[in-house]
Design a protein around this motif. Structure first.
Motif, PDB file in Angstrom:
ATOM      1  N   GLY A 182       5.326   5.423   3.891  1.00 25.17           N
ATOM      2  CA  GLY A 182       5.351   6.100   5.174  1.00 25.17           C
ATOM      3  C   GLY A 182       5.726   5.310   6.318  1.00 25.17           C
ATOM      4  O   GLY A 182       6.509   5.938   7.197  1.00 25.17           O
ATOM      5  N   TRP A 183       5.137   4.214   6.668  1.00 27.37           N
ATOM      6  CA  TRP A 183       5.610   3.242   7.644  1.00 27.37           C
ATOM      7  C   TRP A 183       7.131   3.046   7.638  1.00 27.37           C
ATOM      8  O   TRP A 183       7.807   2.773   8.619  1.00 27.37           O
TER       9      TRP A 183
ATOM     10  N   ALA B 130       0.688   3.859   1.959  1.00 24.71           N
ATOM     11  CA  ALA B 130       0.751   3.954   3.235  1.00 24.71           C
ATOM     12  C   ALA B 130       2.286   3.208   3.963  1.00 24.71           C
ATOM     13  O   ALA B 130       2.791   3.859   4.682  1.00 24.71           O
TER      14      ALA B 130
ATOM     15  N   THR C 132       2.134  -3.067  11.055  1.00 31.67           N
ATOM     16  CA  THR C 132       1.749  -3.024   9.508  1.00 31.67           C
ATOM     17  C   THR C 132       1.396  -4.541   8.848  1.00 31.67           C
ATOM     18  O   THR C 132       0.769  -4.681   7.928  1.00 31.67           O
TER      19      THR C 132
ATOM     20  N   ARG D 135       0.796  -1.266  -0.217  1.00 31.38           N
ATOM     21  CA  ARG D 135      -0.028   0.042   0.275  1.00 31.38           C
ATOM     22  C   ARG D 135       0.789   1.236   0.026  1.00 31.38           C
ATOM     23  O   ARG D 135       2.173   1.173   0.567  1.00 31.38           O
TER      24      ARG D 135
END
Length: 264
Positions: free
Chosen positions: A100-101, A97, A231, A95
């Motif tokens: 970002g993680w 995101a 995650t 993903r």
């Protein structure tokens, strides 16, 4: 974070023993396969063993390192296939995101490294004051040899991103942490896998105090393990780990080449 029942409750004694033995066997197999692949790669490329950046071209040195981590991947894959236990590793579709993680993971590693550095410095000061013994931080052999030939750092950047990060995360976060999670629960699983990850870096130390390097690597493992559990994707810690190592190589290259050009 949704976890299936086998990963929530602590297993019985027999299952705990089985999972711990399997985790240790995977780590042992990873280092064994890494050694075999490194020897085969060195033989094919005509590189003397043990590797020495002073007598080996940086490209070949980095190539042998990359080949050795294929052994790590093989150990993880062999376990997953032989035991038909692929569910132990969290893997899903990437993903946006996740990027970002991964950044959060790198920032967490940086913070952890700063904290560990402060602790080591404080303990060194105390030890020197009380016992007259200075504690020198442990150094990775690649960093030590790269300072003699800084171009090695640049060759190690893609190795870190494409081989080191994914290979070590598959073994230590994916398989080992998964097995420890199954045996003891999430938090103990992260802690135990991180400690094993730290001790697994003992062979990489070329100078300085071993415990400082092991402590730093364990802290790195705690950050990566936590990000992984949150995650539920092995790709995130693999990217964070590889990016951190690659960043260290770039920084060391800059420091080595800049200091070499300074007057005096």
């Amino acid at each position: 974070m949704a976890l299936s029942p086998p990963y929530v409750s602590v297993a019985d004694g027999r299952t705990i023993t089985e999972n711990v033995v399997r985790a240790l066997a995977v780590v042992a197999g990873a280092f064994l396969f890494a050694g075999v692949f490194a020897s085969l790669g060195a033989a094919l490329l005509g590189v003397p063993v043990p590797l020495d950046a002073g007598s080996t071209s940086p490209a070949l040195y980095a190539a042998v390192n990359a080949i050795s981590f294929v052994g790590f991947v093989l150990a993880g894959v062999v376990y997953l296939q032989l035991r038909d236990d692929r569910a132990v590793v969290y893997l899903r579709k990437p993903r946006l995101a996740d990027l970002g993680w991964a950044v959060v993971g790198v920032a967490g590693i940086l913070l952890g490294s700063l904290v560990i550095g402060f602790v080591v410095q404080a303990l060194s000061t105390i030890a020197e004051a009380l016992f007259g013994v200075a504690v020198e931080s442990g150094q990775n052999s690649i960093i030590t040899q790269g300072r003699e030939n800084p171009v090695l750092f640049l060759y190690m950047v893609p190795v870190a991103l494409l081989f080191v990060g994914p290979a070590e995360e598959l073994v230590f976060r994916g398989v080992v942490q998964g097995l420890f999670r199954r045996a003891f629960g999430v938090v103990p699983g992260v802690v135990l896998a991180s400690l094993l990850f730290g001790f697994g870096h003992y062979l990489a130390i070329s100078s300085g105090s071993a415990w400082t390097y092991i402590l730093t690597a364990s802290a790195l493992g705690l950050v990566l393990g936590t990000v992984y559990e949150y995650t539920e994707s092995i790709l995130v810690p693999a990217l964070a780990h590889g990016s951190w190592n690659a960043g260290l190589f770039v920084l060391n290259y800059y420091v080595a080449t800049t200091s070499a050009t300074l007057p005096g």
